[in-house]
Design an enzyme around this catalytic site. Structure first.
Site, PDB file in Angstrom:
ATOM      1  N   GLY A 147     -31.140  15.088 -18.909  1.00 50.09           N
ATOM      2  CA  GLY A 147     -30.437  13.907 -18.444  1.00 50.09           C
ATOM      3  C   GLY A 147     -30.665  12.725 -19.374  1.00 50.09           C
ATOM      4  O   GLY A 147     -31.625  12.688 -20.145  1.00 50.09           O
ATOM      5  N   CYS A 148     -29.778  11.739 -19.299  1.00 52.45           N
ATOM      6  CA  CYS A 148     -29.851  10.579 -20.184  1.00 52.45           C
ATOM      7  C   CYS A 148     -31.046   9.690 -19.852  1.00 52.45           C
ATOM      8  O   CYS A 148     -31.827   9.322 -20.729  1.00 52.45           O
ATOM      9  CB  CYS A 148     -28.542   9.800 -20.141  1.00 52.45           C
ATOM     10  N   PHE A 149     -31.212   9.327 -18.573  1.00 49.57           N
ATOM     11  CA  PHE A 149     -32.382   8.554 -18.180  1.00 49.57           C
ATOM     12  C   PHE A 149     -33.656   9.314 -18.535  1.00 49.57           C
ATOM     13  O   PHE A 149     -34.627   8.747 -19.051  1.00 49.57           O
ATOM     14  CB  PHE A 149     -32.373   8.280 -16.673  1.00 49.57           C
ATOM     15  N   SER A 150     -33.646  10.595 -18.233  1.00 51.34           N
ATOM     16  CA  SER A 150     -34.830  11.423 -18.462  1.00 51.34           C
ATOM     17  C   SER A 150     -35.254  11.392 -19.921  1.00 51.34           C
ATOM     18  O   SER A 150     -36.437  11.236 -20.237  1.00 51.34           O
ATOM     19  CB  SER A 150     -34.553  12.866 -18.043  1.00 51.34           C
TER      20      SER A 150
END
Length: 337
Positions: A147-150
């Site tokens: 994921g992008c946030f991750s």
């Protein structure tokens, strides 16, 4: 030329990947799907893209070219159904959904609110952060893109190396995203132009699906138990980019966190360490595969700031970085001029 099929090519990430492939020296898109856009040409849907051929959108169920690598840029439910089918047919698969990232089925089903029907495949999927799992990604046949946030939080912590053992097991991640990384794919007025213009708000507070992903991987390789994660995303009135502010407490003062971060990043082509956190901003990373990081330390308190483009290092260009490794090509091919 290696052939790439993109299932769900009509979305934000699919479009970004098509643009990257159009300029890639060794890959070409040969098959694109979208149930909503089936029958329309690529140039008709995305006239701003340089299209190397007269591709026409097919339906997801249509036959995929036999030897192509398959990119799944579809919702979680579709990936659950499609990933096993393509793997059974011998395709290399890279999945951009969250379906195969977590190794705890209960956590997945709780956070994604979805029954997992092919959980055994999770053990086969390599988590697609090259800076952490580069060796496993080389030649891999199944990759779960993160994921992008991750990515923005996990990598910022991972690059602290063994100093992660000197951190108290509580991580506060305060993250801000443009609308393309925060749900702009759905018909939700809160993510429309009217909903974000001259506005700013938090969403999915302590309930975002990336929280357990950060928890599972941010202390990877340390032997430590998973830390407590307090993750709150916010919606910025911009289109693309994620800026994350991460708060940590060390066990003691004057540990060399910035020096360690810098040293561990020296050989990473897409990690840039800035001298001060104030130098981190979205404009420096937009339309690139770079992740910019810096930190400041005061006593036992550490604040890390990181930034990436959620459509690139948070999705499409990190997928291409992984594809390069999967196909045993140079990792930076098509990503650095």
């Amino acid at each position: 030329m290696s052939e790439i099929s993109i299932i769900g090519a009509g979305g934000f990430t699919g479009k970004e990947l098509l643009g990257l492939l159009a300029r890639h020296p060794k890959y070409k898109a040969v098959h694109v799907t979208s149930d909503k856009l089936a029958g329309k040409s690529l140039s008709e849907v995305f006239p701003d893209l340089i299209s190397p051929n007269n591709l026409v959108f097919k339906k997801h169920e249509d036959e995929v070219p036999k030897d192509s690598l398959v990119v799944l840029a579809v919702p979680n439910e579709a990936s659950l159904e499609l990933a096993p089918k393509f793997l059974d047919k011998g395709h290399k698969v890279i999945d951009l959904s969250g379906v195969y990232r977590l190794h705890n089925q209960e956590k997945f089903e709780t956070n994604y609110k979805l029954k997992h029907t092919s959980f055994s495949l999770t053990a086969r999927a390599i988590f697609g952060i090259p800076e952490i799992f580069r060796d496993q990604l080389k030649g891999a046949d199944f990759v779960s893109n993160p994921g992008c946030f991750s990515t923005s939080v996990i990598l910022a912590l991972y690059l602290l190396g063994n100093l992660r053992k000197e951190i108290k097991p509580r991580v506060i991640a305060d993250c801000k995203s443009g609308i393309s990384g925060a749900g702009g794919r759905v018909e939700d007025g809160g993510f429309s132009f009217n909903g974000v213009y001259e506005n700013f708000r938090a969403y999915k507070i302590l309930s975002h699906q990336h929280e357990p992903e950060i928890q599972e991987y941010c202390f990877a390789g340390t032997g430590l138990s998973e830390p407590e994660i307090l993750f709150v995303p916010h919606l910025l009135p911009v289109y693309r980019g994620i800026l994350s502010t991460i708060y940590l407490e060390a066990n003691s003062e004057n540990l060399p966190f910035l020096e360690t971060l810098t040293e561990n990043s020296k050989s990473e082509p897409f990690i840039r360490i800035r001298k001060t956190p104030e130098e981190i901003d979205l404009a420096k990373v937009q339309h690139t595969n770079f992740l910019d990081i810096s930190l400041r330390q005061r006593g036992k308190n550490i604040t890390i700031v990181s930034a990436l483009d959620n459509l690139m290092k948070g999705a499409a260009s990190q997928a291409l970085q992984n594809i390069n490794l999967m196909l045993n090509e140079p990792e930076t091919l098509g990503l650095l001029s």
